[in-house]
Design a protein around this motif. Structure first.
Motif, mmCIF file in Angstrom:
data_model
loop_
_atom_site.group_PDB
_atom_site.id
_atom_site.type_symbol
_atom_site.label_atom_id
_atom_site.label_comp_id
_atom_site.label_asym_id
_atom_site.label_seq_id
_atom_site.Cartn_x
_atom_site.Cartn_y
_atom_site.Cartn_z
ATOM 1 N N ALA A 300 7.790 -7.964 18.799
ATOM 2 C CA ALA A 300 6.868 -9.107 18.828
ATOM 3 C C ALA A 300 5.435 -8.618 19.035
ATOM 4 C CB ALA A 300 7.268 -10.076 19.942
ATOM 5 N N PHE A 301 5.280 -7.609 19.878
ATOM 6 C CA PHE A 301 3.957 -7.035 20.154
ATOM 7 C C PHE A 301 3.379 -6.401 18.888
ATOM 8 C CE2 PHE A 301 1.794 -6.248 24.283
ATOM 9 C CZ PHE A 301 0.593 -5.807 23.767
ATOM 10 N N GLU A 302 4.236 -5.657 18.200
ATOM 11 C CA GLU A 302 3.802 -5.014 16.945
ATOM 12 C C GLU A 302 3.324 -6.076 15.942
ATOM 13 O OE1 GLU A 302 6.924 -3.438 14.482
ATOM 14 O OE2 GLU A 302 5.625 -1.884 13.646
ATOM 15 N N ALA A 303 4.132 -7.142 15.785
ATOM 16 C CA ALA A 303 3.779 -8.206 14.830
ATOM 17 C C ALA A 303 2.450 -8.848 15.232
ATOM 18 C CB ALA A 303 4.893 -9.251 14.783
ATOM 19 N N HIS A 304 2.259 -9.052 16.519
ATOM 20 C CA HIS A 304 1.022 -9.653 17.012
ATOM 21 C C HIS A 304 -0.190 -8.752 16.692
ATOM 22 C CE1 HIS A 304 -1.574 -11.919 19.787
ATOM 23 N NE2 HIS A 304 -2.061 -10.731 20.121
ATOM 24 N N LEU A 305 -0.031 -7.446 16.923
ATOM 25 C CA LEU A 305 -1.130 -6.515 16.616
ATOM 26 C C LEU A 305 -1.448 -6.533 15.116
ATOM 27 C CD1 LEU A 305 -0.215 -3.450 18.888
ATOM 28 C CD2 LEU A 305 -2.139 -5.025 19.202
ATOM 29 N N MET A 306 -0.389 -6.558 14.298
ATOM 30 C CA MET A 306 -0.576 -6.593 12.839
ATOM 31 C C MET A 306 -1.387 -7.831 12.438
ATOM 32 S SD MET A 306 1.060 -4.047 11.215
ATOM 33 C CE MET A 306 1.910 -4.521 9.707
ATOM 34 N N GLU A 307 -1.032 -8.974 13.023
ATOM 35 C CA GLU A 307 -1.767 -10.221 12.721
ATOM 36 C C GLU A 307 -3.251 -10.067 13.033
ATOM 37 O OE1 GLU A 307 -0.234 -13.581 14.915
ATOM 38 O OE2 GLU A 307 1.785 -13.151 14.100
ATOM 39 N N HIS A 308 -3.564 -9.228 14.007
ATOM 40 C CA HIS A 308 -4.960 -9.037 14.382
ATOM 41 C C HIS A 308 -5.583 -7.818 13.702
ATOM 42 C CE1 HIS A 308 -3.684 -11.927 17.373
ATOM 43 N NE2 HIS A 308 -4.956 -12.187 17.594
ATOM 44 N N GLY A 309 -4.876 -7.276 12.725
ATOM 45 C CA GLY A 309 -5.455 -6.203 11.921
ATOM 46 C C GLY A 309 -5.276 -4.799 12.482
ATOM 47 N N PHE A 310 -4.362 -4.633 13.451
ATOM 48 C CA PHE A 310 -4.138 -3.299 14.006
ATOM 49 C C PHE A 310 -2.696 -2.855 13.795
ATOM 50 C CE2 PHE A 310 -7.641 -5.110 16.472
ATOM 51 C CZ PHE A 310 -8.597 -4.123 16.293
ATOM 52 N N GLY A 311 -2.521 -1.655 13.264
ATOM 53 C CA GLY A 311 -1.173 -1.119 13.088
ATOM 54 C C GLY A 311 -0.753 -0.344 14.329
ATOM 55 N N THR A 312 0.528 0.051 14.369
ATOM 56 C CA THR A 312 0.969 0.959 15.420
ATOM 57 C C THR A 312 1.129 2.340 14.794
ATOM 58 O OG1 THR A 312 3.310 0.489 15.036
ATOM 59 C CG2 THR A 312 2.167 -0.856 16.689
#
Ligand SMILES: *Cc1c(COP(=O)(O)O)cnc(C)c1O
Length: 385
Positions: A300-312
């Motif tokens: 969920a955290f990864e998906a949230h970061l992606m939505e904000h334009g940041f990858g892991t």
């Protein structure tokens, strides 16, 4: 990522200088290897070691380091269950047996797990620093008490240190990578460092079909004492490496400063756990790691970061290339792992990795983007509750 962000005119200038030579020679041992020699000498001097040998990749570097250290068929080599797959491939390519063990709270080889894994066939321990030092004092002590070689695959940890000693220089031999995800970038490339002349010679021979490079002897007349492969670097790659190496101090200080600012902005969050260190001052800036509640929260955290334009970076998205528990295709060739449920061999590591997030810390990131990243992490932490 780090060096890859900074490829530019300086690298081109080094290549042009190579091509401005009267006779261009792109071949590693053809007599015209002056860019490679210069890259090796500058790297050795920056690391503070006697010998550096450049090769074609980081995978080649750990392969040659192991071969140089005398690892061969039937030898057991202890390493960690969390690593990029390359060192485990290299151990297996030499006919040796990889013995991954669980990681500790710092995401590195757990010294107690090393002790448990030692058998009469154990020859070496390969420490894999992930942007920070493992517990090197404990590991070195176990190695010397048991007569084992300590080898460092420091591909991810150029510039990191432990109690003031640079990683890669603490064991008998260390290796580095210059692929696109690493601190310096040369397209492809790797380096071996050591203070041991015998290991250096044998690693260099392994990288060049066993050629012993006897001074004054024509290449065709070179004798051999062990087999090898072609894992040579080219002059073009070394030219890029010279220009990249000139940027290392800037890369290290910038990324460390950027990481510190991001950490300061998220330290107060009580539902994420920043990774602890065996020596925080020695940790490097390329990557930031923290843990959340469980696998679901990490996704969920990864998906949230992606939505904000940041990858892991690596975790969670490339976990399958960094966890021994899913490497049946590679470990299945060894009797001890065949027909085993691999996941069940390293459960603590699997659980830790699946609940972790790794973030790439760029060198070139402006204040506004740092603030955006911090607020994406803060809102992500809020979302997972
Ligand atoms: C990247 C990496 C390698 C391999 O490097 P390449 O240059 O991609 O072959 C080896 N070991 C570790 C720990 C790595 O992270």
């Amino acid at each position: 990522m780090a060096g890859a962000e900074l490829i530019g005119r300086e690298e081109l200038a080094e290549i042009l200088e190579l091509f401005n030579r009267e006779k261009v020679n792109l071949y590693r041992y053809g007599g015209g290897n002056y860019k490679t020699r210069e890259f090796e000498e500058k790297f050795a001097s920056w690391m503070g070691v006697k010998y550096a040998h450049a090769v074609s990749s980081g995978t080649a570097a750990i392969h040659c380091a192991l071969a140089g250290a005398g690892i061969g068929p039937g030898d057991e080599v202890i390493t960690t269950a969390w690593t990029f797959i390359a060192p485990v491939e290299a151990i297996s390519a030499l006919g040796a047996i990889p013995v991954p063990v669980e990681i500790d709270e710092t995401y590195h080889l757990d010294p107690r797990e090393i002790e448990k894994a030692i058998t009469p066939a154990t020859r070496a321990v390969v420490a894999i620093p992930m942007w920070a030092p493992p517990k090197m004092d404990e590991i070195a002590e176990i190695c010397s008490r048991n007569g084992l070689m300590l080898i460092e695959d420091a591909a991810q940890a150029l510039g990191a240190s432990y109690k003031g000693s640079k990683l890669g220089t603490i064991g008998s031999v260390g290796s580095f990578s210059f692929d696109a995800g690493k601190t310096l970038h040369t397209g492809e490339g790797g380096m071996i460092v050591t203070n041991d002349k015998e290991i250096y010679d044998r690693a260099a021979e392994f990288s060049d079909h066993g050629h012993m490079h006897i001074p004054g002897l024509p290449r065709g007349k070179d004798p051999r004492r062990a087999k090898g492969l072609n894992l040579r670097i080219s002059e073009v790659t070394s030219a890029i490496g010279i220009a990249q190496l000139a940027k290392i101090d800037m890369i290290l200080s910038k990324s460390k400063e950027n990481k510190r600012r991001i950490k300061d902005g998220i330290r107060h969050l009580d539902n994420i756990v920043l990774r602890p260190f065996s020596d925080e001052a020695g940790s490097q800036g390329d990557t930031l790691i923290f843990r959340v509640r469980d696998r679901e929260a990490a996704l969920a955290f990864e998906a949230h970061l992606m939505e904000h334009g940041f990858g892991t970076k690596i975790l969670p998205e490339a976990l399958d290339w960094h966890y021994a528990g899913v490497w049946g295709h590679l470990l299945g060739e060894f009797d001890r792992y065949r027909d085993q449920n691999l996941e069940s061999l390293w459960p603590a590591t699997g659980k830790m990795l699946r609940s972790s997030i790794c973030l790439n810390i760029p060198v070139l990131i402006d204040d506004a983007t740092i603030d955006k990243l911090i607020s994406a992490i803060v809102s992500g932490a809020d979302k997972i509750g």
